[in-house]
Design a protein around this motif. Structure first.
Motif, PDB file in Angstrom:
ATOM      1  N   GLY A  39      -5.340  10.582   0.551  1.00  0.00           N
ATOM      2  CA  GLY A  39      -4.146   9.769   0.326  1.00  0.00           C
ATOM      3  C   GLY A  39      -4.050   8.588   1.271  1.00  0.00           C
ATOM      4  O   GLY A  39      -3.294   7.665   1.011  1.00  0.00           O
ATOM      5  N   LEU A  40      -4.796   8.599   2.375  1.00  0.00           N
ATOM      6  CA  LEU A  40      -4.774   7.466   3.299  1.00  0.00           C
ATOM      7  C   LEU A  40      -5.917   6.534   2.951  1.00  0.00           C
ATOM      8  O   LEU A  40      -7.079   6.932   2.952  1.00  0.00           O
ATOM      9  N   GLU A  41      -5.588   5.319   2.626  1.00  0.00           N
ATOM     10  CA  GLU A  41      -6.581   4.310   2.266  1.00  0.00           C
ATOM     11  C   GLU A  41      -6.689   3.281   3.380  1.00  0.00           C
ATOM     12  O   GLU A  41      -5.696   3.008   4.073  1.00  0.00           O
ATOM     13  N   PRO A  42      -7.866   2.672   3.549  1.00  0.00           N
ATOM     14  CA  PRO A  42      -7.954   1.567   4.516  1.00  0.00           C
ATOM     15  C   PRO A  42      -7.049   0.416   4.060  1.00  0.00           C
ATOM     16  O   PRO A  42      -6.746   0.287   2.874  1.00  0.00           O
ATOM     17  N   TYR A  43      -6.641  -0.409   5.004  1.00  0.00           N
ATOM     18  CA  TYR A  43      -5.793  -1.549   4.670  1.00  0.00           C
ATOM     19  C   TYR A  43      -6.559  -2.526   3.783  1.00  0.00           C
ATOM     20  O   TYR A  43      -7.754  -2.744   3.965  1.00  0.00           O
ATOM     21  N   SER A  44      -5.851  -3.133   2.850  1.00  0.00           N
ATOM     22  CA  SER A  44      -6.451  -4.189   2.035  1.00  0.00           C
ATOM     23  C   SER A  44      -6.703  -5.395   2.939  1.00  0.00           C
ATOM     24  O   SER A  44      -6.194  -5.479   4.059  1.00  0.00           O
ATOM     25  N   GLU A  45      -7.481  -6.339   2.425  1.00  0.00           N
ATOM     26  CA  GLU A  45      -7.775  -7.542   3.213  1.00  0.00           C
ATOM     27  C   GLU A  45      -6.496  -8.304   3.558  1.00  0.00           C
ATOM     28  O   GLU A  45      -6.309  -8.767   4.681  1.00  0.00           O
ATOM     29  N   ARG A  49      -4.791  -8.958   7.358  1.00  0.00           N
ATOM     30  CA  ARG A  49      -4.308 -10.245   7.882  1.00  0.00           C
ATOM     31  C   ARG A  49      -2.853 -10.127   8.305  1.00  0.00           C
ATOM     32  O   ARG A  49      -2.434 -10.664   9.334  1.00  0.00           O
ATOM     33  N   GLY A  50      -2.057  -9.393   7.514  1.00  0.00           N
ATOM     34  CA  GLY A  50      -0.646  -9.182   7.849  1.00  0.00           C
ATOM     35  C   GLY A  50      -0.474  -8.402   9.133  1.00  0.00           C
ATOM     36  O   GLY A  50       0.465  -8.636   9.903  1.00  0.00           O
ATOM     37  N   ARG A  51      -1.383  -7.477   9.381  1.00  0.00           N
ATOM     38  CA  ARG A  51      -1.353  -6.706  10.634  1.00  0.00           C
ATOM     39  C   ARG A  51      -1.553  -7.641  11.827  1.00  0.00           C
ATOM     40  O   ARG A  51      -0.906  -7.488  12.861  1.00  0.00           O
ATOM     41  N   ASP A  52      -2.435  -8.624  11.658  1.00  0.00           N
ATOM     42  CA  ASP A  52      -2.635  -9.617  12.720  1.00  0.00           C
ATOM     43  C   ASP A  52      -1.368 -10.441  12.946  1.00  0.00           C
ATOM     44  O   ASP A  52      -1.024 -10.768  14.082  1.00  0.00           O
ATOM     45  N   VAL A  53      -0.658 -10.773  11.869  1.00  0.00           N
ATOM     46  CA  VAL A  53       0.616 -11.500  11.993  1.00  0.00           C
ATOM     47  C   VAL A  53       1.627 -10.616  12.712  1.00  0.00           C
ATOM     48  O   VAL A  53       2.353 -11.079  13.600  1.00  0.00           O
ATOM     49  N   TYR A  54       1.667  -9.337  12.365  1.00  0.00           N
ATOM     50  CA  TYR A  54       2.561  -8.358  13.004  1.00  0.00           C
ATOM     51  C   TYR A  54       2.335  -8.342  14.515  1.00  0.00           C
ATOM     52  O   TYR A  54       3.282  -8.365  15.299  1.00  0.00           O
ATOM     53  N   VAL A  55       1.077  -8.340  14.904  1.00  0.00           N
ATOM     54  CA  VAL A  55       0.733  -8.343  16.331  1.00  0.00           C
ATOM     55  C   VAL A  55       1.138  -9.671  16.961  1.00  0.00           C
ATOM     56  O   VAL A  55       1.744  -9.704  18.039  1.00  0.00           O
ATOM     57  N   SER A  56       0.816 -10.782  16.295  1.00  0.00           N
ATOM     58  CA  SER A  56       1.084 -12.101  16.884  1.00  0.00           C
ATOM     59  C   SER A  56       2.572 -12.368  17.064  1.00  0.00           C
ATOM     60  O   SER A  56       2.973 -13.079  17.986  1.00  0.00           O
ATOM     61  N   LEU A 176       2.143 -10.368   5.936  1.00  0.00           N
ATOM     62  CA  LEU A 176       2.909  -9.436   6.763  1.00  0.00           C
ATOM     63  C   LEU A 176       3.648  -8.421   5.898  1.00  0.00           C
ATOM     64  O   LEU A 176       3.644  -7.220   6.188  1.00  0.00           O
ATOM     65  N   VAL A 177       4.237  -8.883   4.820  1.00  0.00           N
ATOM     66  CA  VAL A 177       4.951  -7.969   3.929  1.00  0.00           C
ATOM     67  C   VAL A 177       3.973  -6.990   3.286  1.00  0.00           C
ATOM     68  O   VAL A 177       4.283  -5.795   3.145  1.00  0.00           O
ATOM     69  N   GLN A 178       2.787  -7.448   2.928  1.00  0.00           N
ATOM     70  CA  GLN A 178       1.803  -6.526   2.349  1.00  0.00           C
ATOM     71  C   GLN A 178       1.425  -5.441   3.350  1.00  0.00           C
ATOM     72  O   GLN A 178       1.283  -4.274   2.994  1.00  0.00           O
ATOM     73  N   TYR A 179       1.283  -5.818   4.629  1.00  0.00           N
ATOM     74  CA  TYR A 179       1.004  -4.816   5.664  1.00  0.00           C
ATOM     75  C   TYR A 179       2.138  -3.795   5.744  1.00  0.00           C
ATOM     76  O   TYR A 179       1.901  -2.587   5.775  1.00  0.00           O
ATOM     77  N   LEU A 180       3.373  -4.277   5.736  1.00  0.00           N
ATOM     78  CA  LEU A 180       4.520  -3.363   5.807  1.00  0.00           C
ATOM     79  C   LEU A 180       4.570  -2.444   4.591  1.00  0.00           C
ATOM     80  O   LEU A 180       4.870  -1.253   4.712  1.00  0.00           O
ATOM     81  N   LEU A 181       4.262  -2.980   3.424  1.00  0.00           N
ATOM     82  CA  LEU A 181       4.280  -2.159   2.219  1.00  0.00           C
ATOM     83  C   LEU A 181       3.178  -1.098   2.235  1.00  0.00           C
ATOM     84  O   LEU A 181       3.327  -0.027   1.649  1.00  0.00           O
ATOM     85  N   GLU A 182       2.080  -1.387   2.916  1.00  0.00           N
ATOM     86  CA  GLU A 182       0.989  -0.415   2.996  1.00  0.00           C
ATOM     87  C   GLU A 182       1.208   0.605   4.120  1.00  0.00           C
ATOM     88  O   GLU A 182       0.400   1.518   4.278  1.00  0.00           O
ATOM     89  N   LEU A 183       2.283   0.481   4.869  1.00  0.00           N
ATOM     90  CA  LEU A 183       2.634   1.513   5.844  1.00  0.00           C
ATOM     91  C   LEU A 183       3.332   2.643   5.089  1.00  0.00           C
ATOM     92  O   LEU A 183       4.548   2.774   5.088  1.00  0.00           O
ATOM     93  N   ASP A 184       2.530   3.414   4.415  1.00  0.00           N
ATOM     94  CA  ASP A 184       2.998   4.519   3.583  1.00  0.00           C
ATOM     95  C   ASP A 184       2.230   5.761   4.004  1.00  0.00           C
ATOM     96  O   ASP A 184       1.069   5.940   3.660  1.00  0.00           O
ATOM     97  N   ARG A 185       2.862   6.611   4.793  1.00  0.00           N
ATOM     98  CA  ARG A 185       2.229   7.849   5.259  1.00  0.00           C
ATOM     99  C   ARG A 185       2.976   9.047   4.667  1.00  0.00           C
ATOM    100  O   ARG A 185       3.294   9.996   5.353  1.00  0.00           O
ATOM    101  N   SER A 186       3.259   8.964   3.366  1.00  0.00           N
ATOM    102  CA  SER A 186       4.024  10.020   2.714  1.00  0.00           C
ATOM    103  C   SER A 186       3.145  11.126   2.133  1.00  0.00           C
ATOM    104  O   SER A 186       3.656  12.089   1.591  1.00  0.00           O
ATOM    105  N   TYR A 187       1.834  10.980   2.239  1.00  0.00           N
ATOM    106  CA  TYR A 187       0.932  12.017   1.731  1.00  0.00           C
ATOM    107  C   TYR A 187       1.080  13.277   2.586  1.00  0.00           C
ATOM    108  O   TYR A 187       1.452  13.215   3.752  1.00  0.00           O
ATOM    109  N   PRO A 188       0.770  14.441   2.012  1.00  0.00           N
ATOM    110  CA  PRO A 188       0.875  15.679   2.806  1.00  0.00           C
ATOM    111  C   PRO A 188      -0.279  15.795   3.796  1.00  0.00           C
ATOM    112  O   PRO A 188      -1.372  15.289   3.553  1.00  0.00           O
ATOM    113  N   VAL A 189      -0.018  16.440   4.914  1.00  0.00           N
ATOM    114  CA  VAL A 189      -1.073  16.731   5.888  1.00  0.00           C
ATOM    115  C   VAL A 189      -1.126  18.236   6.092  1.00  0.00           C
ATOM    116  O   VAL A 189      -0.123  18.932   5.946  1.00  0.00           O
TER     117      VAL A 189
END
Length: 198
Positions: A39-45, A49-56, A176-189
């Motif tokens: 259920g955890l996928e790597p971040y899209s391209e 980039r949005g993650r870099d904006v988040y950091v900056s 940045l919004v795409q990065y936030l939308l991909e912060l989805d950790r709702s899968y079961p562990v």
């Protein structure tokens, strides 16, 4: 002179040994045992980039990405999701766990707030959607145009915050919004570490 060199060499050896035992060995052990959960996928391209904006923009200084165990804090009651586990961060390098909670935890913001429009409005002026918010506005991520062009993502603002013309999101805002939308950790562990009760 010889004695000073011996002291420096001994100190260097102690520091090297300490670094190996405290930093390198645990990192090697964790890399071998922590696998990405289903259920955890790597971040899209775009999200990368949005993650870099988040950091900056320094978002990590006010937002954490690590809900705590219920015995430690009321994060689950706040709607921030289950407690995080090491596997949740397999694709994060460097990890953006954060240490402050001036704003809410963003571990599951993609589930709690899945609307691109809401995030864009919030980035332009957080108080337009959350009146008590103390988050700064990021108007430089947007452009005001007389009218929208093909391919523009127009941001709908509440009447009190309307601009002359149309407000268009720049690429950094969309990333940045795409990065936030991909912060989805709702899968079961399988295993959620629990703090021992005293």
């Amino acid at each position: 002179m010889t004695r000073a060199l011996a002291i420096i060499a001994a100190a260097a050896m102690i520091l090297l040994f300490a670094a190996l035992m405290i930093v390198v060995m645990p990192a090697i052990q964790l890399q071998a045992t922590v696998k990405a959960p289903e259920g955890l996928e790597p971040y899209s391209e775009q999200a990368a980039r949005g993650r870099d904006v988040y950091v900056s923009l320094g978002c990590v200084y006010c937002h954490s990405q690590q809900p705590r165990d219920p015995s430690i804090g009321p994060d689950a009651q706040r709607g921030w999701g289950r407690a995080s586990v090491p596997a949740d961060y397999v694709y994060d390098s460097p990890h953006l766990l954060g240490s402050m909670r001036t704003g809410p935890d963003l571990f599951n913001i993609g589930v709690r707030q899945p609307s691109q429009d809401w995030h864009l409005t919030h980035l332009y002026n957080s108080r337009s959607v959350s009146p008590m918010s103390i988050m700064p506005s990021y108007p430089f991520l947007f452009e005001v145009k007389p009218e929208a062009e093909d391919g523009d993502v127009v941001v709908s603002l509440p009447p009190d915050y309307a601009v002359d013309g149309v407000l268009v999101a720049k690429q950094d805002a969309l990333d940045l919004v795409q990065y936030l939308l991909e912060l989805d950790r709702s899968y079961p562990v399988d295993v959620i570490p629990m703090a021992e009760e005293e």
